[in-house]
Structures are given as C-alpha cells and as structure tokens.
Design an enzyme around this catalytic site. Structure first.
Site, PDB file in Angstrom:
ATOM      1  N   TYR A  95       0.007 -15.765  13.752  1.00  0.00           N
ATOM      2  CA  TYR A  95      -0.079 -14.786  12.653  1.00  0.00           C
ATOM      3  C   TYR A  95      -0.624 -13.437  13.100  1.00  0.00           C
ATOM      4  O   TYR A  95      -0.813 -12.554  12.264  1.00  0.00           O
ATOM      5  CB  TYR A  95      -1.051 -15.275  11.559  1.00  0.00           C
ATOM      6  CG  TYR A  95      -0.916 -16.706  11.130  1.00  0.00           C
ATOM      7  CD1 TYR A  95       0.251 -17.169  10.526  1.00  0.00           C
ATOM      8  CD2 TYR A  95      -1.977 -17.598  11.289  1.00  0.00           C
ATOM      9  CE1 TYR A  95       0.346 -18.489  10.105  1.00  0.00           C
ATOM     10  CE2 TYR A  95      -1.877 -18.916  10.864  1.00  0.00           C
ATOM     11  CZ  TYR A  95      -0.712 -19.350  10.272  1.00  0.00           C
ATOM     12  OH  TYR A  95      -0.613 -20.642   9.857  1.00  0.00           O
TER      13      TYR A  95
ATOM     14  N   GLU B 171      -8.379 -25.018  -5.181  1.00  0.00           N
ATOM     15  CA  GLU B 171      -8.292 -25.894  -4.002  1.00  0.00           C
ATOM     16  C   GLU B 171      -8.311 -25.091  -2.703  1.00  0.00           C
ATOM     17  O   GLU B 171      -7.323 -25.017  -1.989  1.00  0.00           O
ATOM     18  CB  GLU B 171      -7.068 -26.812  -4.079  1.00  0.00           C
ATOM     19  CG  GLU B 171      -5.773 -26.095  -4.344  1.00  0.00           C
ATOM     20  CD  GLU B 171      -4.569 -27.027  -4.387  1.00  0.00           C
ATOM     21  OE1 GLU B 171      -4.718 -28.223  -4.676  1.00  0.00           O
ATOM     22  OE2 GLU B 171      -3.464 -26.531  -4.111  1.00  0.00           O
TER      23      GLU B 171
ATOM     24  N   ARG C 263      -9.813 -22.743   3.753  1.00  0.00           N
ATOM     25  CA  ARG C 263     -10.451 -21.813   4.678  1.00  0.00           C
ATOM     26  C   ARG C 263     -11.851 -21.365   4.256  1.00  0.00           C
ATOM     27  O   ARG C 263     -12.758 -21.268   5.069  1.00  0.00           O
ATOM     28  CB  ARG C 263      -9.523 -20.597   4.807  1.00  0.00           C
ATOM     29  CG  ARG C 263      -9.978 -19.543   5.750  1.00  0.00           C
ATOM     30  CD  ARG C 263      -8.859 -18.537   6.029  1.00  0.00           C
ATOM     31  NE  ARG C 263      -9.330 -17.503   6.913  1.00  0.00           N
ATOM     32  CZ  ARG C 263      -9.614 -17.711   8.190  1.00  0.00           C
ATOM     33  NH1 ARG C 263      -9.449 -18.882   8.731  1.00  0.00           N
ATOM     34  NH2 ARG C 263     -10.073 -16.724   8.941  1.00  0.00           N
TER      35      ARG C 263
ATOM     36  N   CYS D 251       1.133 -21.045  29.586  1.00  0.00           N
ATOM     37  CA  CYS D 251       2.250 -20.278  30.151  1.00  0.00           C
ATOM     38  C   CYS D 251       3.130 -19.675  29.070  1.00  0.00           C
ATOM     39  O   CYS D 251       4.276 -20.103  28.862  1.00  0.00           O
ATOM     40  CB  CYS D 251       3.057 -21.169  31.094  1.00  0.00           C
ATOM     41  SG  CYS D 251       2.090 -21.570  32.544  1.00  0.00           S
TER      42      CYS D 251
END
Ligand code: LLP
Length: 368
Positions: free
Chosen positions: A290, A247, A250, A317
C-alpha cells in the site's frame, strides 16, 4: 526491548498494556452497544485474551479465525463471535451454523443457492453503501469495483431471498474501508443502513464496520473518539430503534506492536544510501502493498543525530522490498537494531515465507 530481542536478527514485539488501553477507550463509547475486534489485524492468542478480558466481542472471516478465538479464549460465549465470510466455500457456512454462530451474509448467491441451510436462522446482511473510504484503493471496500456486500439496488432481492430461505435478517452491516479519520463517514454509513432497514422490519442492529485510523506520521492528529462518540450518539437519538456495533481491527493493535530488525549491510549507490535489515516484506508487507508509512528509528543509536538520508530495505529479492523511503537515520552499523513502528496490525499476520526466509516471530513485552 533490546534485551528481549537477544541475539535474534529480527522479531515483532507486542505490548499488551497498549492493547488493553485501546480496548478500554472503545468500550467507553456510550453510543456503541457492541465492539467487535476484527481479529484479522492480529490474531495472536495473548492479544485475543487481552481484548476478551476487556469485554469486547470478535469478528472473524474464516473458520481458522473462529477456531483461533475458541482456542485462545476457552468458554467464550457464542454470541460474542460474528462470522463474516466473503466468497467462502459452502461448507464453511454449514460448519458455522452447526455451531450456532451468527453469520453475516454478503452475497445473494448464498441465499439463492444454499438457502436451505439458513432456514430458521437469524442472520446479518452486509450492504455495499456504494461509497468506499480508506487509506489506499486496495482497502476501500464499497462501490461496484469492490467484491464485498449486497449493493443497494439489490435490497428488494435480498428481502425476497431471505424470506424464501426462511432466514430472518436481524442486523445490517457495512464496512467501507480502513484507515479513516473523518467521523462523518461512519455516520453516513449508519444513515444508509438505517434507510435500508426500512425494508427489513426485523433489524435492530446496525454494524457500521471498522476502519478507525491510527496516525502513522509524527504530528498527525489521532481520531477524535469523543467527537466520534458524540456524532454516533446524535444518530442514535434520531434512530432509537437500533443498536450500533463497531468492528475495528487496526485501532486496537497497531501502536501496540513494533518490528525490530538488525542492520545487515550498508550500500551507497551514487546519491542513494541503502541501509539493509535482516527482514523485509516477508515480515511487513504494508509498505510494499500500500505504500504505507512506518516510522523507523535506530534503537542502538537513539540519541545520535539523524544525519544519514537513506532508504531502508530488506533481504528479499524484489525491488519493492523497501520498509522506508527517504528516511533520516543516525549513521548505522551492522548489528544495530532498527525499530519499525506501528506494526502491531496487519504485520505478522500478512507475513510470508517468500524466498524461504522465515517471517519475524512474535514476542510479548513483560514488565515484571
Ligand atoms: N470489518 C471488516 C468487514 C473488514 O473487512 C475489516 C478489514 C475490518 C472490519 C477491520 O478494519 P480495520 O479497523 O482494521 O481497518 N490490510 C490492510 C487493511 C485491510 C483490512 C481488510 N478488512 C492494512 O494493512 O491497512
């Protein structure tokens, strides 16, 4: 692509042919009986339709994701959907069961406390193999410090709880993390699940999760799908009683998407040069969350020498609003278009309205 951006300041652009090609590669793996697209990576309806057309199934983690697939691919067969909630409210499980959807249960709590609703149903169980693999600690999804899955030391309890609930466990699942290139990790997962399945005679599917890595730096080797297929094929020869499911998210969509953003302002602070663009972590959170690397080029000056050593930042910001540290780009000017690559996965879908700046909209490349 520049034409498609028009006078917008920023946008994601997706190439459906790349999505289809990736889906075909996975569908061609003889050792895998079912490939499910983890739609959390990118639930754009056109992407879902492209993947559905290649015959893949879908893994969803929320009611919203299930409804997205049902809307985007009308009439899709229920067995092509798998629902894998984690710490979701009770009503979401009830809703899915009423619609005949297959659920992966990942916590004994669900069976102990809400057992009645599973009576007579076939379910999958998510197992924590104890070993996480992944590109960052935040995307490793096994081990005591990860909230996912039933640990191996609770397998006996799982068996009893399912029996008491009157549910039949027909599949075991594990997803140990994202961004992996070592084939051995999935084989190890398959072995652990096959061992666990000795306690569950009804199990004939092992879902070994996603996490197939995609190269993000130039020169990095891709995952060798041939080697992957061969290793899983060997596993199946030794364990002919199980079908294997994958499954990935990405792998199907990362390379199919880019983020385009115009240069807004330039700044030099001593030795550090900043190139500012019109959107940042509100459209692409991965670098901030990450430390992920995404290749950046100046599309407007693609052929100019890359002489400017710079940090590419957005307008949010937060000091963490950096899309790329220490990059080499051509000298850039206000209005130039920077392309941030490999952003088709976990890009738009993780965007936000932080600072009340709208995240990038999504455009589809059209070859006609
Ligand atoms: N299956 C399960 C149960 C998952 O939790 C995930 C991802 C996948 C499949 C798909 O993983 P993939 O093939 O896309 O690596 N936002 C992070 C990735 C976190 C994914 C969470 N679960 C990132 O941008 O790298």
């Amino acid at each position: 692509m520049i034409d498609l951006l028009g006078d917008r300041q920023y946008a994601y652009v997706y190439d459906l042919q790349t999505v289809a090609a990736q889906a075909q590669l996975l569908a061609g793996m003889g050792s895998v009986s079912r490939v499910l697209y983890a739609i959390k990576a990118n639930p754009h309806p056109a992407i879902l339709r492209t993947i559905a057309a290649q015959g893949l199934s879908f893994e969803c983690v929320s009611r919203g994701e299930i409804e997205r697939v049902l809307d985007a691919v009308p009439g899709i067969e229920r067995e092509r959907l798998l629902f894998t909630p984690n710490f979701a409210p009770r009503a979401e499980y009830q809703w899915a069961l009423e619609r005949g959807l297959r659920i992966t249960v990942d916590n004994l709590y669900v069976l102990h406390n809400w057992g009645g609703m599973f009576h007579g149903h076939e379910i999958f169980a998510r197992i924590d193999t104890g070993h996480g693999h992944g590109h960052h600690p935040k995307v490793r999804t096994a081990g005591l410090h990860s909230k996912f899955g039933v640990p191996l030391f609770e397998l006996g309890d799982l068996h009893r709880a399912a029996e008491q609930a009157g549910a039949r466990i027909v599949g075991l699942h594990a997803h140990t993390g994202s961004g992996n290139f070592a084939v051995g990790g999935w084989v190890e997962t398959a072995r652990t699940l096959a061992d666990a399945a000795m306690q569950f005679p009804g199990v004939d599917v092992l879902n070994i999760g996603g996490g197939l890595g995609v190269p993000d730096r130039p020169g990095q080797h891709p995952l060798d799908l041939g080697e992957f297929d061969a290793a899983l094929g060997q596993f199946r020869t030794g364990h002919p009683g199980f079908g294997l499911w994958l499954e990935p998210g990405r792998y199907l969509v990362a390379a199919a998407g880019v983020l385009l953003a115009r240069v807004t302002q330039l700044k030099g602070k001593g030795a550090v040069q900043y190139v500012g663009v019109a959107t940042g972590m509100n459209s692409l959170l991965r670098p901030a969350l990450y430390g992920s690397y995404h290749e950046i080029v100046n599309l407007t000056h693609l052929d100019d020498p890359a002489e400017l050593h710079c940090t590419v930042v957005g307008p949010i910001c937060e000091s963490g609003d950096v899309l790329g540290h220490d990059r080499l780009l051509p000298h850039s000017a206000e209005g130039d278009i920077l392309l941030i690559a490999n952003t088709g996965a976990y890009g738009h879908v993780m965007g936000s309205n932080y600072n009340l700046r709208a995240p990038a909209e999504e455009l589809i490349l059209d070859y006609r």
